[in-house]
Write a protein that holds these residues in place. Sequence first.
Motif, PDB file in Angstrom:
ATOM      1  N   CYS A  54       0.830  -1.216   0.000  1.00  0.00           N
ATOM      2  CA  CYS A  54       0.000   0.000   0.000  1.00  0.00           C
ATOM      3  C   CYS A  54       0.858   1.257   0.000  1.00  0.00           C
ATOM      4  O   CYS A  54       0.518   2.253  -0.659  1.00  0.00           O
ATOM      5  CB  CYS A  54      -0.924   0.001   1.222  1.00  0.00           C
ATOM      6  SG  CYS A  54      -2.297  -1.162   1.101  1.00  0.00           S
ATOM      7  N   ILE A  58       0.348   3.962  -2.919  1.00  0.00           N
ATOM      8  CA  ILE A  58      -0.156   5.314  -2.647  1.00  0.00           C
ATOM      9  C   ILE A  58       0.836   6.357  -3.168  1.00  0.00           C
ATOM     10  O   ILE A  58       0.438   7.436  -3.634  1.00  0.00           O
ATOM     11  CB  ILE A  58      -0.445   5.519  -1.144  1.00  0.00           C
ATOM     12  CG1 ILE A  58      -1.373   6.718  -0.945  1.00  0.00           C
ATOM     13  CG2 ILE A  58       0.822   5.694  -0.332  1.00  0.00           C
ATOM     14  CD1 ILE A  58      -2.739   6.552  -1.556  1.00  0.00           C
ATOM     15  N   TRP A  62      -0.260   9.033  -5.926  1.00  0.00           N
ATOM     16  CA  TRP A  62      -0.007  10.472  -5.728  1.00  0.00           C
ATOM     17  C   TRP A  62       0.729  11.050  -6.930  1.00  0.00           C
ATOM     18  O   TRP A  62       0.383  12.122  -7.436  1.00  0.00           O
ATOM     19  CB  TRP A  62       0.827  10.662  -4.454  1.00  0.00           C
ATOM     20  CG  TRP A  62       1.368  12.059  -4.285  1.00  0.00           C
ATOM     21  CD1 TRP A  62       0.710  13.140  -3.774  1.00  0.00           C
ATOM     22  CD2 TRP A  62       2.677  12.520  -4.658  1.00  0.00           C
ATOM     23  NE1 TRP A  62       1.524  14.251  -3.799  1.00  0.00           N
ATOM     24  CE2 TRP A  62       2.736  13.895  -4.335  1.00  0.00           C
ATOM     25  CE3 TRP A  62       3.790  11.905  -5.230  1.00  0.00           C
ATOM     26  CZ2 TRP A  62       3.876  14.659  -4.569  1.00  0.00           C
ATOM     27  CZ3 TRP A  62       4.942  12.669  -5.462  1.00  0.00           C
ATOM     28  CH2 TRP A  62       4.977  14.029  -5.122  1.00  0.00           C
ATOM     29  N   GLU A 136      -3.095  10.784   0.898  1.00  0.00           N
ATOM     30  CA  GLU A 136      -3.769   9.572   1.361  1.00  0.00           C
ATOM     31  C   GLU A 136      -4.914   9.909   2.309  1.00  0.00           C
ATOM     32  O   GLU A 136      -5.989   9.303   2.247  1.00  0.00           O
ATOM     33  CB  GLU A 136      -2.764   8.647   2.047  1.00  0.00           C
ATOM     34  CG  GLU A 136      -3.352   7.308   2.464  1.00  0.00           C
ATOM     35  CD  GLU A 136      -2.300   6.399   3.076  1.00  0.00           C
ATOM     36  OE1 GLU A 136      -2.469   5.162   2.985  1.00  0.00           O
ATOM     37  OE2 GLU A 136      -1.318   6.917   3.654  1.00  0.00           O
ATOM     38  N   LEU A 139      -8.155  11.234   0.316  1.00  0.00           N
ATOM     39  CA  LEU A 139      -8.609  10.501  -0.872  1.00  0.00           C
ATOM     40  C   LEU A 139     -10.113  10.607  -1.078  1.00  0.00           C
ATOM     41  O   LEU A 139     -10.590  10.735  -2.208  1.00  0.00           O
ATOM     42  CB  LEU A 139      -8.214   9.026  -0.755  1.00  0.00           C
ATOM     43  CG  LEU A 139      -6.740   8.692  -0.995  1.00  0.00           C
ATOM     44  CD1 LEU A 139      -6.489   7.204  -0.761  1.00  0.00           C
ATOM     45  CD2 LEU A 139      -6.319   9.085  -2.403  1.00  0.00           C
ATOM     46  N   TYR A 153      -4.641   0.033  -4.774  1.00  0.00           N
ATOM     47  CA  TYR A 153      -4.321   0.441  -3.396  1.00  0.00           C
ATOM     48  C   TYR A 153      -5.447   0.044  -2.448  1.00  0.00           C
ATOM     49  O   TYR A 153      -5.206  -0.558  -1.385  1.00  0.00           O
ATOM     50  CB  TYR A 153      -4.086   1.956  -3.347  1.00  0.00           C
ATOM     51  CG  TYR A 153      -4.169   2.540  -1.964  1.00  0.00           C
ATOM     52  CD1 TYR A 153      -3.102   2.449  -1.074  1.00  0.00           C
ATOM     53  CD2 TYR A 153      -5.335   3.189  -1.538  1.00  0.00           C
ATOM     54  CE1 TYR A 153      -3.189   2.988   0.208  1.00  0.00           C
ATOM     55  CE2 TYR A 153      -5.424   3.736  -0.268  1.00  0.00           C
ATOM     56  CZ  TYR A 153      -4.361   3.629   0.609  1.00  0.00           C
ATOM     57  OH  TYR A 153      -4.452   4.153   1.875  1.00  0.00           O
TER      58      TYR A 153
END
Length: 524
Positions: A54, A58, A62, A136, A139, A153
């Motif tokens: 993860c 992430i 991004w 994160e 989101l 993810y």
Amino acid sequence: MAENASDELASRPFNLADIEEEELERLISITDDTVVILLPVPSIGSSNSHIDICDDLIEISWFAELIASVSGSVTAREDYDGSRYRTSYLLTVDRPGPGFGAAIRKSAILFNRDDDDGDDFQTRYADVRNEVLDYEDSLSERGCAAPEILESYYANLVGGAYNELRYEAPERYADDVAKFPERRVEFWKSAFSARIGAQCYTSCDSWLIPAAVDPDSVFLATDQQYRIGNFIAGQILTIANASYVIADGLVMHFPMSQYFKSRVCASFAVLEEDDSWPSEAFDWSDASFTCSPYREMLLAQMPEDARAPSPREAACLVDPNGSLVIINDGQFRHILYDTKSLQPTDVKQLHSIITSTSEIIATGIDGSPDLACDWSSLTDEDFEQLCYDVILTHPRFDRDTIRKHGKSRSRDGGRDIEVFDMPHRAGGARRKWIFQCKLVSGSGSLSASKVLDIGDMLDHYDVGGFGVMTSAPIDATLYDKLDAVCDRRGVEKLTLSVLELERTLARNPVIRERYFGTQTRNRS
């Protein structure tokens, strides 16, 4: 010449994890063209921790959203290198614009974190990581230009990392599932929702979409080969503690547990949109596969135009290859993947089970197939006493409250037997029941004309339940009369005709022999 250069950019990706300064400068200088960037996911294939996976995903997500903000468009595609057992994403960037170079230079530090350990490098790396963590955390408030990465993810977070976080970071896990309750049943709001055009939920083996959304929009958005026009109608069968889907020439397993999870997720989805309190999100009274006799009794007391709808009859569609089931319950479509076709030997076994079950059902149509009692041998008083014993052994009623009123044909106000039921929940109120016992001579049935003044009796004695027990079949006129009188007053009803009584006696030889001895005859 320019066209050849453009083709080269599009065909040979820039690997940000293995890029020389000269090539990085070349990438930064690209504008108004199409370029492919390779984004590695090093933890996939090298780490057993979904938390590590993860973290990598992430960062890549991004980066993709940052590049999308300074470009015409981006598309992402997962790429697996079988020779090296490595997974990466290929990000195709169309028409990089102002700010693209700065975004690339800032982001490159994430993919080359081991190249420098100087203080300046560590400061810049920490600043970028903080931006990733802020991304994160936000989101749920953002749009998504590259849902392919973000969906992966979520799948690794909800489907794997949460099992680790429960022990390693329980506060983080508790905060997440409190904010996103659908994740308790392993669903999440799909990153493809914007592309599909509606708020959709997904899990590792299912989708939940509004009923108005065409499933093809999900298949197209996620590059699946299914098309709804190829599906065939099916029926769901639950038998012998297992569930199946039966369609034309096809028998499949039905993933009932996954359907239940999808139903719960649907309730969370409704709860999020429903501002009223108390919310009816978890009122499954109209759900598919639902039947509540108590609810039906309450509805019968209401005017027809004020009644809530009856339980929905779910429409079922199946992929003819046996790999997918779609249930439309009228509000949502539940797209369930965890299924497969039965092998021929399993189909034969299911057929045998259905055949045996059909014989059991046939038994219920005509009462006990092996036993018929000689009701002509009983007096009215004997029959009332038999009914008393049947009620006394019925688990639904409180045997300490049962009363038999006088002898047969006495002036009992229509109350042959009176008893209170047992509440089926803690603190529930007990209801008074009154039973009338009717021994019928000959081969006739018990009609409405032989059971009089029911309404007056129910009103006078304030009862919650009324029962009729008879040694004959019950005529349709009496069933209609009981429905009209009892439903209007909210009184539950219980009818035991000769069929139900003989079936009860077949299961209770002690009572049967008490009144008929060992002399019984076969119904045939």
